[in-house]
Scaffold this active site. Structure first.
Site, short mmCIF file in Angstrom:
data_model
loop_
_atom_site.label_atom_id
_atom_site.label_comp_id
_atom_site.label_asym_id
_atom_site.label_seq_id
_atom_site.Cartn_x
_atom_site.Cartn_y
_atom_site.Cartn_z
CB CYS A 36 60.55 21.71 -96.27
SG CYS A 36 60.66 21.53 -94.50
CB CYS A 39 59.74 18.50 -94.85
SG CYS A 39 58.93 20.06 -94.40
#
Length: 119
Positions: A36, A39
């Site tokens: 991600c 993230c």
């Protein structure tokens, strides 16, 4: 795992003890994944929030790929997804990376109040 420095990782096995059983201060849980990109952008923000707000907020991370039961339980379909838990109940949900100031503004109503400064 994309680990925000100073932010512990929880698992399906200890989620109840670390998040749901926490009383007093709220818990911010980031549902994250190694793949991600947002993230990774959020990691330093979470590290800073965890360090600066430790008296008012507990911050943890959980990897959705390694802990699918908890991710499924809370309907996590995108990462990063942030939940604020208070006394075992989710009280706020946020999706996506954001700047520290914006995140703190969005969390403020759920944070423990700071003691008044003494004169």
């Amino acid at each position: 795992m994309i680990h925000a420095q100073g932010v512990p990782e929880v698992t399906d096995a200890d989620f109840t003890a670390e998040v749901l059983d926490e009383r007093g201060r709220p818990v911010l849980v980031e549902f994250t994944a190694d793949w991600c990109g947002p993230c990774r952008q959020l990691a330093p923000v979470l590290s800073a929030v965890a360090a600066e707000e430790t008296d008012r907020l507990k911050v943890v991370q959980i990897d959705v790929d390694r802990n699918p039961a908890t991710a499924a339980r809370y309907g996590v379909l995108a990462t990063p997804m942030l939940f604020v838990f208070r006394d075992g109940e989710p009280v706020r949900q946020l999706v996506g990376a954001r700047a520290k100031r914006k995140l703190l503004q969005e969390l403020e109503e759920h944070l423990e109040q700071r003691p008044a400064a003494r004169a």
